[in-house]
Scaffold this motif. Sequence first.
Motif, short mmCIF file in Angstrom:
data_model
loop_
_atom_site.label_atom_id
_atom_site.label_comp_id
_atom_site.label_asym_id
_atom_site.label_seq_id
_atom_site.Cartn_x
_atom_site.Cartn_y
_atom_site.Cartn_z
N UNK A 40 1.03 -1.21 0.04
CA UNK A 40 0.06 -0.14 -0.14
C UNK A 40 0.84 1.26 0.08
N UNK A 41 1.82 0.96 0.78
CA UNK A 41 2.91 2.34 0.89
C UNK A 41 3.44 2.48 -0.65
N UNK A 42 3.88 1.62 -1.25
CA UNK A 42 4.39 1.77 -2.68
C UNK A 42 3.42 2.13 -3.67
N UNK A 43 2.26 1.62 -3.58
CA UNK A 43 1.33 2.26 -4.53
C UNK A 43 0.83 3.62 -4.10
N UNK A 44 0.94 4.07 -2.89
CA UNK A 44 0.83 5.46 -2.66
C UNK A 44 1.91 6.32 -3.05
N UNK A 45 2.94 5.78 -2.82
CA UNK A 45 4.34 6.60 -3.28
C UNK A 45 4.25 6.63 -4.96
N UNK A 46 3.63 5.44 -5.55
CA UNK A 46 3.82 5.78 -7.01
C UNK A 46 2.48 6.87 -7.58
N UNK A 47 1.50 6.85 -6.74
CA UNK A 47 0.31 7.45 -7.15
C UNK A 47 0.73 9.20 -6.98
N UNK A 48 1.41 9.45 -5.86
CA UNK A 48 2.15 10.60 -5.54
C UNK A 48 3.13 10.77 -6.82
N UNK A 49 3.82 10.05 -7.10
CA UNK A 49 4.78 10.37 -8.27
C UNK A 49 4.10 10.73 -9.47
N UNK A 50 3.17 10.23 -9.96
CA UNK A 50 2.19 10.28 -11.14
C UNK A 50 1.89 11.88 -11.04
N UNK A 51 1.24 12.10 -10.02
CA UNK A 51 0.63 13.64 -9.54
C UNK A 51 1.83 14.45 -9.93
N UNK A 52 3.09 14.23 -9.22
CA UNK A 52 4.01 15.18 -9.40
C UNK A 52 4.47 15.40 -10.81
N UNK A 53 4.70 14.13 -11.32
CA UNK A 53 5.16 14.12 -12.90
C UNK A 53 4.26 15.05 -13.85
N UNK A 54 2.87 15.00 -13.39
CA UNK A 54 1.76 15.61 -14.12
C UNK A 54 2.05 17.24 -14.06
N UNK A 55 2.16 17.47 -12.75
CA UNK A 55 2.39 18.80 -12.28
C UNK A 55 3.74 19.64 -12.82
N UNK A 56 4.75 18.70 -12.93
CA UNK A 56 5.85 19.29 -13.38
C UNK A 56 6.05 19.32 -14.88
N UNK A 57 4.98 18.40 -15.27
CA UNK A 57 5.09 18.54 -17.02
C UNK A 57 4.10 19.81 -17.38
N UNK A 58 3.00 20.08 -16.61
CA UNK A 58 2.34 21.19 -16.87
C UNK A 58 3.19 22.55 -16.87
N UNK A 59 4.11 22.59 -15.58
CA UNK A 59 4.68 23.62 -15.25
C UNK A 59 5.96 23.82 -16.63
N UNK A 60 6.41 22.82 -16.93
CA UNK A 60 7.43 22.97 -17.97
C UNK A 60 6.79 23.46 -19.21
N UNK A 61 5.62 23.07 -19.66
CA UNK A 61 5.04 23.53 -20.94
C UNK A 61 4.61 24.83 -20.82
N UNK A 62 4.54 25.44 -19.60
CA UNK A 62 4.23 26.78 -19.57
C UNK A 62 5.75 27.68 -19.67
N UNK A 63 6.69 27.19 -19.82
CA UNK A 63 8.25 27.55 -19.61
C UNK A 63 8.65 28.32 -20.67
N UNK A 64 9.21 29.77 -20.63
CA UNK A 64 9.66 30.24 -21.98
C UNK A 64 10.98 30.78 -21.47
N UNK A 65 11.92 31.04 -22.53
CA UNK A 65 13.19 31.57 -22.30
C UNK A 65 13.37 32.66 -23.26
N UNK A 66 14.21 33.80 -22.77
CA UNK A 66 14.58 34.81 -24.06
C UNK A 66 15.97 34.92 -23.79
#
Length: 166
Positions: free
Chosen positions: A11-37
Amino acid sequence: MTNEQRKSDLAEILDGFAEQMRTITRLQQERAALTASATVRGKRVTVTVNADGTVIETKFGSGIEDLDYPEIAKAVTEAAQQAAAEAARRSREIMAPVSQNRERLPKLADLIPGMPDLSKELTIPEPPVVSTAPPKSRERLGGYQATEPNSDAAQPRRSGATDSGW
């Protein structure tokens, strides 16, 4: 190890995996908004790129007429390369927690003898489509909604040489 202990560990591993997927989704969205000049040649040429390093805006400042065409071309290329390098560096920074978290999680095979290593079988979700809209466009200011790459909505608006944005 008792059966209850194994269930708790799983159960602990599965909870950690679910949290990891939420983190990946959040970070991918943050990255998609990234710009640099990057700005070169005494602030005469500025290029902005998205997270993938795709040029989304090019601006010429005052004094651009002092440069000839080859100098302008070289300046645009130089600024685009600098901006793309910065976007890549910031993208790596944004996504760094993913690999750090993955390394900390125990493997199912470590807890349950004979269990396959699911970390090798599970894939990271595809990141959202990165916008090619200019930095202050309605798309960027109003929140970015990812679309399928082949849909009409994902295609950038084509403008002609007479467009007032030139």
